[in-house]
Design an enzyme around this catalytic site. Structure first.
Site, PDB file in Angstrom:
ATOM      1  N   THR A   1       0.821  -1.207   0.000  1.00 25.61           N
ATOM      2  CA  THR A   1       0.000   0.000   0.000  1.00 25.61           C
ATOM      3  C   THR A   1       0.858   1.261   0.000  1.00 25.61           C
ATOM      4  O   THR A   1       1.877   1.307   0.682  1.00 25.61           O
ATOM      5  CB  THR A   1      -0.832  -0.003   1.294  1.00 25.61           C
ATOM      6  OG1 THR A   1      -1.562  -1.217   1.341  1.00 25.61           O
ATOM      7  CG2 THR A   1      -1.740   1.192   1.383  1.00 25.61           C
TER       8      THR A   1
ATOM      9  N   ARG B   1     -13.420  -8.552   0.062  1.00 26.45           N
ATOM     10  CA  ARG B   1     -12.534  -8.238   1.198  1.00 26.45           C
ATOM     11  C   ARG B   1     -12.012  -6.789   1.114  1.00 26.45           C
ATOM     12  O   ARG B   1     -11.583  -6.330   0.064  1.00 26.45           O
ATOM     13  CB  ARG B   1     -11.356  -9.220   1.215  1.00 26.45           C
ATOM     14  CG  ARG B   1     -10.376  -8.991   2.380  1.00 26.45           C
ATOM     15  CD  ARG B   1      -9.197  -8.146   1.983  1.00 26.45           C
ATOM     16  NE  ARG B   1      -8.240  -7.970   3.069  1.00 26.45           N
ATOM     17  CZ  ARG B   1      -7.235  -7.089   3.052  1.00 26.45           C
ATOM     18  NH1 ARG B   1      -7.062  -6.314   2.017  1.00 26.45           N
ATOM     19  NH2 ARG B   1      -6.414  -6.981   4.067  1.00 26.45           N
ATOM     20  N   VAL B   2     -12.049  -6.111   2.237  1.00 27.16           N
ATOM     21  CA  VAL B   2     -11.473  -4.768   2.341  1.00 27.16           C
ATOM     22  C   VAL B   2     -10.558  -4.756   3.560  1.00 27.16           C
ATOM     23  O   VAL B   2     -10.909  -5.300   4.607  1.00 27.16           O
ATOM     24  CB  VAL B   2     -12.590  -3.706   2.501  1.00 27.16           C
ATOM     25  CG1 VAL B   2     -12.000  -2.340   2.806  1.00 27.16           C
ATOM     26  CG2 VAL B   2     -13.443  -3.641   1.235  1.00 27.16           C
ATOM     27  N   GLY B   3      -9.401  -4.140   3.409  1.00 23.14           N
ATOM     28  CA  GLY B   3      -8.461  -4.069   4.535  1.00 23.14           C
ATOM     29  C   GLY B   3      -8.549  -2.729   5.250  1.00 23.14           C
ATOM     30  O   GLY B   3      -9.612  -2.112   5.354  1.00 23.14           O
ATOM     31  N   ASP B   4      -7.413  -2.270   5.716  1.00 27.86           N
ATOM     32  CA  ASP B   4      -7.359  -1.031   6.503  1.00 27.86           C
ATOM     33  C   ASP B   4      -7.300   0.235   5.649  1.00 27.86           C
ATOM     34  O   ASP B   4      -7.680   1.314   6.096  1.00 27.86           O
ATOM     35  CB  ASP B   4      -6.116  -1.048   7.403  1.00 27.86           C
ATOM     36  CG  ASP B   4      -4.822  -1.131   6.573  1.00 27.86           C
ATOM     37  OD1 ASP B   4      -4.801  -1.895   5.582  1.00 27.86           O
ATOM     38  OD2 ASP B   4      -3.851  -0.434   6.907  1.00 27.86           O
TER      39      ASP B   4
ATOM     40  N   THR C   1       0.800   0.345   6.187  1.00 34.06           N
ATOM     41  CA  THR C   1       0.912  -0.615   5.098  1.00 34.06           C
ATOM     42  C   THR C   1       1.012  -2.003   5.735  1.00 34.06           C
ATOM     43  O   THR C   1       1.375  -2.136   6.890  1.00 34.06           O
ATOM     44  CB  THR C   1       2.155  -0.312   4.237  1.00 34.06           C
ATOM     45  OG1 THR C   1       2.250  -1.285   3.180  1.00 34.06           O
ATOM     46  CG2 THR C   1       3.435  -0.346   5.039  1.00 34.06           C
ATOM     47  N   GLY C   2       0.681  -3.011   4.963  1.00 34.81           N
ATOM     48  CA  GLY C   2       0.781  -4.379   5.488  1.00 34.81           C
ATOM     49  C   GLY C   2      -0.577  -5.028   5.620  1.00 34.81           C
ATOM     50  O   GLY C   2      -1.539  -4.610   4.961  1.00 34.81           O
TER      51      GLY C   2
ATOM     52  N   GLY D   1      -3.928  -5.566   6.522  1.00 38.03           N
ATOM     53  CA  GLY D   1      -4.896  -4.589   6.996  1.00 38.03           C
ATOM     54  C   GLY D   1      -5.745  -5.042   8.161  1.00 38.03           C
ATOM     55  O   GLY D   1      -6.131  -4.232   9.008  1.00 38.03           O
TER      56      GLY D   1
HETATM   57  N1  GLY Z   1      -2.889  -2.667   3.753  1.00 40.41           N
HETATM   58  C1  GLY Z   1      -3.543  -3.115   2.628  1.00 40.41           C
HETATM   59  C2  GLY Z   1      -4.566  -4.113   2.867  1.00 40.41           C
HETATM   60  O1  GLY Z   1      -4.515  -4.851   3.838  1.00 40.41           O
HETATM   61  O2  GLY Z   1      -5.471  -4.231   2.064  1.00 40.41           O
END
Ligand code: GLY
Length: 331
Positions: free
Chosen positions: A191, A219-222, A242-243, A245
């Site tokens: 990210t 799926r959605v992350g942070d 980043t990483g 999420g």
């Molecule tokens: N940090 C990006 C995600 O987990 O989607």
């Protein structure tokens, strides 16, 4: 050579190659980036982003140097990576979900705590700009999926096929045994989260990603979640992540870091505490990476991660520097 031109010329120079003494001294202690004074009134324009996205910080600095706002700087900065087809973790050319769909997440936040986000949006090459439109043109903060895409078309964005031939080929290969695993420091980037301070001392931030490769559909992350992947409080500072999420969401990581700075921690100390909170909840796990970066009102910066290998870029009058972040695990 004028300072401005010198800085421009150093843009394409990797940190280790800069030989001018004052830049070299910045390199020696990359964690120490003070504004040169303790006064909160000192303004230090700066752009900072996750990973070594040097073209992105160069673009952001170009905006800041011309007197542009931090909001324009972060939007235009991250757009560089969204447009890069070789970058398979952000924007156009990103890796698809397990069904072969490229779905993008992004959010943006300004000095007045206005914010906008798009989640799981297909077919639009610049989700960060759609997020800004959500912020500026709607009464809402988040638009998701088809609604976000429809809104983008209404705002004049063009439909774009985001799945490159290369990403498609890799996905078809992955499908043969469909092993779902996170890769630490994927290609040494992931990210892009960016923060900037402009000539007025105002802070803004942006965060954009194609999310985990071969994620479950939906799926959605942070990254598009205000408070998790990004948070800005113009009185205090900003943070972005980043990483993996899911772990950032569980601790509302970026909000936590800004609040820790409000309580007096430096950006570096706050990022370290953010990672430690995550590791406290994951005592038996070492199989994922998180990197946080932060900035305070004085233009001081910090970065910290779980595994070695995470770096973050800064661009200010002190130079254009790739900073290796210290890590919780030592490798
Ligand atoms: N940090 C990006 C995600 O987990 O989607």
């Amino acid at each position: 050579m004028k300072r401005r031109n010198f800085l421009k010329n150093s843009t394409l120079t990797t940190a280790g190659m800069i030989s001018v003494p004052f830049l070299a001294s910045c390199q020696e202690n990359p964690k120490q980036k003070t504004a040169g004074t303790d006064s909160n009134k000192t303004i230090k324009p700066i752009a900072i982003c996750t990973w070594n996205f040097m073209n992105a910080t160069a673009k952001a600095w170009e905006v800041l140097e011309k007197g542009g706002s931090s909001l324009d700087a972060v939007e235009q900065g991250v757009m560089v990576e969204e447009a890069d087809l070789n970058n398979e973790t952000v924007g156009n050319g990103g890796r698809p979900d397990r069904d072969g769909r490229v779905t993008l997440d992004a959010c943006i936040m300004d000095k007045d705590a206005n914010c906008g986000a798009v989640l799981c949006m297909e077919n639009i090459a610049h989700p960060i700009s759609v997020a800004r439109k959500v912020m500026e043109e709607t009464p809402h903060v988040m638009l998701v999926g088809k609604g976000a895409e429809q809104f983008a078309y209404e705002q004049g964005f063009k439909k774009t096929n985001l799945l490159t031939e290369k990403a498609k080929k890799e996905w078809l290969e992955w499908k043969k045994d469909s092993q779902y695993e996170t890769i630490i420091n994927i290609e040494n980037h992931d990210t892009i989260g960016m923060l900037a301070i402009d000539k007025d001392g105002d802070i803004a931030g942006a965060c954009t990603t194609s999310g985990m490769a071969y994620k479950m559909a939906g799926r959605v992350g942070d990254s598009p979640i205000i408070g998790a992947g990004l948070f800005v409080d113009n009185e205090v500072g900003g943070a972005t992540a980043t990483g993996v999420g899911e772990e950032v969401v569980r601790t509302v990581g970026s909000f936590l870091i800004v609040e820790l700075m409000r309580q007096g921690k430096s950006p570096q100390e706050a990022c370290e505490e953010g990672v430690k909170r995550i590791m406290k909840k994951n005592k038996d796990r070492e199989d994922f990476q998180i990197g946080f970066i932060a900035i305070n009102k004085k233009g001081e910066t910090g970065g910290y991660c779980i595994h070695p290998g995470f770096t973050y870029r800064t661009y200010s009058e002190e130079g254009h520097i790739n900073n290796p972040a210290e890590s919780f695990l030592k490798g």
